[in-house]
Design an enzyme around this catalytic site. Sequence first.
Site, mmCIF file in Angstrom:
data_model
loop_
_atom_site.group_PDB
_atom_site.id
_atom_site.type_symbol
_atom_site.label_atom_id
_atom_site.label_comp_id
_atom_site.label_asym_id
_atom_site.label_seq_id
_atom_site.Cartn_x
_atom_site.Cartn_y
_atom_site.Cartn_z
ATOM 1 N N GLY A 41 10.109 -1.576 -19.801
ATOM 2 C CA GLY A 41 9.494 -1.102 -18.994
ATOM 3 C C GLY A 41 10.024 0.158 -18.519
ATOM 4 O O GLY A 41 11.758 -0.377 -18.970
ATOM 5 N N GLY A 43 10.131 2.741 -16.341
ATOM 6 C CA GLY A 43 9.962 3.597 -14.811
ATOM 7 C C GLY A 43 10.778 4.052 -13.909
ATOM 8 O O GLY A 43 12.131 3.594 -14.571
ATOM 9 N N GLY A 46 12.934 0.483 -14.077
ATOM 10 C CA GLY A 46 13.266 0.423 -15.596
ATOM 11 C C GLY A 46 14.404 1.161 -16.237
ATOM 12 O O GLY A 46 15.276 0.720 -16.754
ATOM 13 N N HIS A 267 -4.781 0.500 -0.596
ATOM 14 C CA HIS A 267 -4.726 2.085 0.006
ATOM 15 C C HIS A 267 -5.961 2.951 0.995
ATOM 16 O O HIS A 267 -6.575 3.150 -0.119
ATOM 17 C CB HIS A 267 -4.042 2.856 -1.504
ATOM 18 C CG HIS A 267 -3.798 3.856 -0.715
ATOM 19 N ND1 HIS A 267 -3.064 5.326 0.131
ATOM 20 C CD2 HIS A 267 -1.587 3.970 -0.527
ATOM 21 C CE1 HIS A 267 -1.973 6.032 0.448
ATOM 22 N NE2 HIS A 267 -1.710 5.533 -0.196
ATOM 23 N N SER A 285 -1.802 11.386 -1.065
ATOM 24 C CA SER A 285 -0.537 10.642 -0.895
ATOM 25 C C SER A 285 -0.822 10.133 1.023
ATOM 26 O O SER A 285 -1.385 10.956 1.696
ATOM 27 C CB SER A 285 0.668 11.860 -0.524
ATOM 28 O OG SER A 285 1.579 11.169 0.576
ATOM 29 N N ARG A 338 -0.541 0.417 6.145
ATOM 30 C CA ARG A 338 -1.885 0.683 4.914
ATOM 31 C C ARG A 338 -3.368 -0.532 5.145
ATOM 32 O O ARG A 338 -4.296 -0.288 4.866
ATOM 33 C CB ARG A 338 -1.316 0.318 3.775
ATOM 34 C CG ARG A 338 -0.634 1.827 3.563
ATOM 35 C CD ARG A 338 0.694 1.637 1.979
ATOM 36 N NE ARG A 338 1.235 3.378 1.421
ATOM 37 C CZ ARG A 338 1.586 3.137 0.945
ATOM 38 N NH1 ARG A 338 1.508 2.670 -0.710
ATOM 39 N NH2 ARG A 338 1.493 4.220 0.204
ATOM 40 N N HIS A 430 -4.367 -0.292 -5.047
ATOM 41 C CA HIS A 430 -2.949 0.595 -5.488
ATOM 42 C C HIS A 430 -1.613 -0.062 -6.081
ATOM 43 O O HIS A 430 -1.862 0.613 -7.177
ATOM 44 C CB HIS A 430 -2.302 1.228 -3.969
ATOM 45 C CG HIS A 430 -1.464 2.244 -4.593
ATOM 46 N ND1 HIS A 430 -1.323 3.362 -4.795
ATOM 47 C CD2 HIS A 430 -0.706 2.167 -3.234
ATOM 48 C CE1 HIS A 430 -0.298 4.004 -4.954
ATOM 49 N NE2 HIS A 430 0.368 3.645 -4.228
ATOM 50 N N ARG A 464 3.042 -3.647 2.085
ATOM 51 C CA ARG A 464 4.186 -2.921 1.442
ATOM 52 C C ARG A 464 3.697 -1.974 2.709
ATOM 53 O O ARG A 464 3.555 -0.706 2.483
ATOM 54 C CB ARG A 464 4.312 -2.285 0.089
ATOM 55 C CG ARG A 464 5.363 -1.460 -0.207
ATOM 56 C CD ARG A 464 5.594 -1.454 -1.762
ATOM 57 N NE ARG A 464 4.424 -0.434 -1.907
ATOM 58 C CZ ARG A 464 4.677 1.106 -1.480
ATOM 59 N NH1 ARG A 464 5.172 1.638 -1.052
ATOM 60 N NH2 ARG A 464 3.272 1.977 -2.673
#
Length: 667
Positions: A41, A43, A46, A267, A285, A338, A430, A464
């Site tokens: 990974g 991203g 990673g 989300h 967003s 959220r 999400h 989160r």
Amino acid sequence: MSVLDAKIPEGPIKEKWTNHKNNINVVNPANKRLIDVIVVGTGLAGGSASASLAELGYNVKAFCFQDSPRRAHSIAAQGGINAAKNYQNDGDSVYRLFYDTVKGGDYRAREGNVYRLAEVSANIIDQCVAQGVPFAREYGGLLDNRSFGGVLVSRTFYAKGQTGQQLLLGAYSAMNRQIGKGKIQMYNRHEMLELVVVDGKARGIIARNLVTGSIERHSAHAVVIASGGYGNVFYLSTNAMGSNVTASWRIHKKGAYFANPCYTQIHPTCIPRSGDYQSKLTLMSESLRNDGRIWVPKNKADVEAIRNGSKSPVELSEEERDYYLERRYPAFGNLVPRDVASRAAKERCDAGYGVNETGEAVFLDFSSAIMRYGKEKANILGEADASKERIRELGEGVIESKYGNLFQMYEKITDDNPYKTPMKIYPAVHYTMGGIWVDYNLMTTIPGCYAAGEANFSDHGANRLGASALMQGLADGYFVLPYTIGDYLSDDIRTGPISTDTPEFEEAEKSVKDRLEAFINNKGTKSVDYFHKRLGRVMWDKVGMARNEQGLKEAIEEIRQIREEFHKDVFVPGEMNELNPELEKAARVADFLELGELFALDALHRTESCGGHFREESQTEEGEAKRDDNTFAYVAAWEWTGDPGKSNLHKEELTFNDIELKQRSYK
């Protein structure tokens, strides 16, 4: 059942990480050149880990299934990254970020990990600025901040609505520096399909070259899984369509415990589903909730008129609108966390107040912010007698400078101009807070196998906070793993290169080939997507925003049935040893079909409500999540036994010494 040891250091929470770094083993620079590390990974977690480990001197082999590391899904993150720098002078601190994160996660995260995350957050911003990340700045030249859900301060650093993209380009540039020096071997268009364990230690992976179809063996002294989350188990999510659970699930089946799979984030601000043909959903967003106000009509007659097009939402007066988040949660208003915002939207839509054709949408309205900013701008320009039209024009310019690319994206997708009429939004899957269980060093229950970023289960608990995903991914990759992995690798300085010509590699390669050949040779009649959509529908309907005992038991049985049908009746065209996207999807969906059952099992066993896990049987009189701290103050870590429905449960008890356990309130 066993009790897991997270290896959290002793001592005051403010000193744990510093003392731990001072006391763990390290590898000297000359010996780092003798050690190989695989990172799966590329991203933010990673990519930052690969760059940092290579900068330290390790030989890194990095793998991604995309055609370039810069196409990792981290690029889609929009709103920002949290850090406790207190640039706004509004009372922020490391402790407040720590407190907000533990509270936002509904007290289901480790205190030690979360405090470390808050502690290193400021370093992340300095690192990214040094790499050239173009964060927004305020008039004095300092980096600008905005607020996000679940907090009362402004601590979110951002680059318009492209924060993930800019941060990823920073990590990618750091990777490229090491690729150029030969310290990182980059394997694009490669997918990990198996972990190789030798003498109880992770010693390599089996990967498939997605262009040629060839199966390859790769060895290393340690393996880092940074392959993201598993939200696509729901089929429709905000994740990229290629995002999958395979790397995590493969190590789970080799002995890595899977923790809290039922903790999934819905989300609140996504573009609503428009039809059965859709393959993914689009996130708007959370930063939009700084200036956007969420509402539905108070009267169902107005709801019907808006649905059939006979009335525009802008025609409704303030008295005819229900700003339900401001009504229910006056202290936080539209900036509640959220999970709270998502359930509130579902409650209004279930009650019949949804404003689109399917009844699954609420309004996100910027008219108040446009007029407020317009008046400020008019005063600055000396236009004291500006007309309403002029004020709106000026206000729209301010909103465009803050959120322009997001508004443009919304208009392209929906053909509605959000400057003139409110956006329509609805919750969608999400982020996944659950994932591979890791200890304080980010090591899984397999020695030498680590998990970083969204792939692991820490540090968010049951929910989160917005802008914390980028923070955790970069914290793990830049500032945690490079320290902790040395403690393990210090025993490998005399090991020498790991051979791939061993029975363990041969067996792992054979298992991969057998699995893929079974798909190719299966003479079924249904496509992979047919089964994936069925799984997603069961997951959303019965394991989605709200869950109950009956629905979860039904989901487990239905997922088992879908899995059996899948292996009997899936059709995969093409050959194994060639470019074959359908074969890739088949292997990924097979893993989702096993994860889905474990997900539902975890949700069934946890009869409390907490954060993103809402059990209808456990709620307050006002419809809020009701925890059961006496019974469920633990991490649920599941061990593979050969059948996801018969997994063994292990518990990591959570202790709270620095933050008082209490029911969350955002009122």
